[in-house]
Design a protein around this motif. Sequence first.
Motif, PDB file in Angstrom:
ATOM      1  N   GLU A  15      69.336  47.496 -18.308  1.00 21.70           N
ATOM      2  CA  GLU A  15      69.590  48.872 -17.907  1.00 21.70           C
ATOM      3  C   GLU A  15      69.956  48.894 -16.433  1.00 21.70           C
ATOM      4  N   GLU A  30      70.886  51.559 -12.770  1.00 19.85           N
ATOM      5  CA  GLU A  30      70.677  52.832 -12.079  1.00 19.85           C
ATOM      6  C   GLU A  30      69.241  53.342 -12.160  1.00 19.85           C
ATOM      7  N   THR A  39      70.199  54.877 -25.445  1.00 21.02           N
ATOM      8  CA  THR A  39      69.208  53.868 -25.051  1.00 21.02           C
ATOM      9  C   THR A  39      68.516  53.290 -26.278  1.00 21.02           C
ATOM     10  N   SER A  48      65.945  45.402 -15.532  1.00 18.52           N
ATOM     11  CA  SER A  48      66.504  46.569 -14.872  1.00 18.52           C
ATOM     12  C   SER A  48      67.240  46.077 -13.627  1.00 18.52           C
ATOM     13  N   ARG A  99      67.080  53.747 -14.541  1.00 17.44           N
ATOM     14  CA  ARG A  99      66.796  54.739 -15.586  1.00 17.44           C
ATOM     15  C   ARG A  99      65.407  54.564 -16.204  1.00 17.44           C
TER      16      ARG A  99
END
Length: 328
Positions: free
Chosen positions: A44, A46, A23, A80, A48
Amino acid sequence: MSATAPNVSRLHVVTGKGGTGKTSVAAALALALAGSGRRVLLVEVEGRQGIAPLFGAASLGYQERHLAAGLDGGEVFGQSVDADEALLDYLAMFYRLGSAGKVLQKTGAIDFATTIAPGLRDILLTGKLKEAVARTESGRMAYDAVVLDAPPTGRVVKFLNVTVESGRLAKTGPIGKHSRSVARMLHSSLTAVHIVTTPAAMPVQETADAYKELMAADLPVGHLVLNKVAGAKTVEVTAEEVGAGLARAGLSADAALVGGLMDEYASARAEIEAVDAYRDRLERLGRPVAELPLLPEGVDLSGLYQLARVLRPGVAGARRSAGGSDAA
């Protein structure tokens, strides 16, 4: 199609074993790519929520928003991507179900669909990436590059290759066409998959395994990133030299002190030699290796800029070859 990417393209997929700092590397790469006048989207998936804390920002949502200035005055935006929201976009684009899609979401139908068909989530997430890569605004590309903080190495090939399988199953209709279009992009020179590792046995082995899987799936491998590297090259030092150095400094060069310093030297030397061995193993895979230093104080925004400056000449400085195959 080629499974290697000698020159990095517009979609940068960053993967790695958990704990390797993928990341942080993805965020630093986004900053490095954001040169003067350039816009980069850092994504990003899922849920996270690992990106925002690095920038000292509030949690990211589905709407893209500004995160930071790039190294040379460009802009980095963050997002996201949520599969449910991506499905609403999909329904609006391909079936014109704008408000009806919202009704489906309220009734739980969308969550039900993505739960009973797990592969559908990855199709939607990768499809959203393609939309960001291909989007235009006012006659120019909306983003000059898109960087994805991807799932870890154990799952990344399945994640990236899901549209190949769905495209084979759905021969006709919007789903099949959409899947094949996304698959073409992910297997073309528009994409580069960078694998992040640390100088330790398990992460390096998992990197080698992931590289072989990516090659077998004909996915384009970019750089191998050796992260969190401490120390420098080894230098030969003898006990006599240590004793002489202590004497020049006006310190007592007794045997106990010299012996203790030599033990510390031997330990540090072993660690450095281990890093050299891991680096050599990565280089034997035949892909360019980028090396990032260990930041003892941890990674914050200042640290990201430090890492970005290291990445800029290599990973971020690479360009597509003129003969590369593109897919839109």
